[in-house]
Design a protein around this motif. Sequence first.
Motif, PDB file in Angstrom:
ATOM      1  N   SER A   5       6.126   3.707 -12.888  1.00 32.95           N
ATOM      2  CA  SER A   5       5.163   2.738 -13.403  1.00 32.95           C
ATOM      3  C   SER A   5       5.391   2.478 -14.883  1.00 32.95           C
ATOM      4  N   PRO A  13       1.850   0.754  -8.798  1.00 28.01           N
ATOM      5  CA  PRO A  13       1.713   0.786  -7.337  1.00 28.01           C
ATOM      6  C   PRO A  13       0.269   1.088  -6.928  1.00 28.01           C
ATOM      7  N   ARG A  14      -0.167   0.444  -5.861  1.00 27.33           N
ATOM      8  CA  ARG A  14      -1.525   0.668  -5.348  1.00 27.33           C
ATOM      9  C   ARG A  14      -1.482   1.808  -4.333  1.00 27.33           C
ATOM     10  N   THR A  51       5.039  -1.806 -13.538  1.00 29.07           N
ATOM     11  CA  THR A  51       4.411  -2.095 -12.250  1.00 29.07           C
ATOM     12  C   THR A  51       3.517  -0.938 -11.851  1.00 29.07           C
ATOM     13  N   VAL A  79      -3.070   4.135  -1.746  1.00 27.12           N
ATOM     14  CA  VAL A  79      -4.249   4.083  -0.867  1.00 27.12           C
ATOM     15  C   VAL A  79      -4.482   5.388  -0.119  1.00 27.12           C
ATOM     16  N   ASP A 136       0.853  -1.180   0.000  1.00 28.25           N
ATOM     17  CA  ASP A 136       0.000   0.000   0.000  1.00 28.25           C
ATOM     18  C   ASP A 136       0.895   1.238   0.000  1.00 28.25           C
ATOM     19  N   TRP A 137       0.729   2.091  -1.010  1.00 23.68           N
ATOM     20  CA  TRP A 137       1.575   3.262  -1.171  1.00 23.68           C
ATOM     21  C   TRP A 137       0.862   4.518  -0.697  1.00 23.68           C
TER      22      TRP A 137
END
Length: 288
Positions: A212, A219-220, A217, A222, A194-195
């Motif tokens: 990204s 990143p999620r 990738t 939050v 969780d970023w």
Amino acid sequence: MDVRRLRILRELADRGSVTAVAAALNFTPSAVSQQLKTLSREAGLEPTAPDGRGLRLTAAGLAVVDGAQEVLDALGRLEETAAGLREQPLGTVRVVFFPSAARLLLPGLLHRASAHPGLAPSCRDLDLRPEEVPAAAADADVVVTHHDERLDPFSTGRLTVHPLLREPLDVALPPDHPLAHRAEVHLPELVAADWISVAVGWPVDDVLSSLSLVTGTVPRVVQRINDFSVTEELVAHGHGARLALRPLAGVRAARLVRAVTRGAVTRPAVRLALDELAAEAAAVRAAG
């Protein structure tokens, strides 16, 4: 072409609307519009075109603005010479910092400025998206801003960029995170993390977006928090990962800290303030 009207056209390029230009120059919007119409007749071209209820610059208008900047810079130098200010840099210099740069550079800048009687920095903190910098530079003498090193958002000829720092951005992990003991971290290893980032479109979030694209990738994110001190508290209590503290392996992750001025620097006081700001940035680099 009348220099006053060229100034108005430049203000429109930087501020984006007739209303904003009128407020900055203490004109009425109708007076601004009339001056732009007169400029069109003088130049024999259409520097602006309707855009909804407002105006936008045409390609011809943008070309005129870029040329006008050289004229206005030359006039600024002439005015300074006439005022006799070249030998002694006096006066107020308005400087805008993004908040973390203010913490890093402002105390040292003020200390250095105190050695120059008559030099009076007037500073404020203001976090800006890159597209907001031209308008800020229209109101301030120097704008200290930051952005992803893979981007160059200030390529317009109306802005002059003065490099200050390249700041590597690492990952901050909660102390008990399984990767916290590692000397470096690969971004794919954090795909499930969780970023915590900043608001979309703000500097530093562009770095995460750039990573990204480079790594494939996503990143999620939050939480979106613009105040880094709040983010540090959240990470310390196990609520996410953020760019700081642990190097990211396999990718370049950094932001450039730069001072931006509108056009060439003509005022000796501004030149001196920029020199001292660069010296403070060099001291920060040397200190690691």
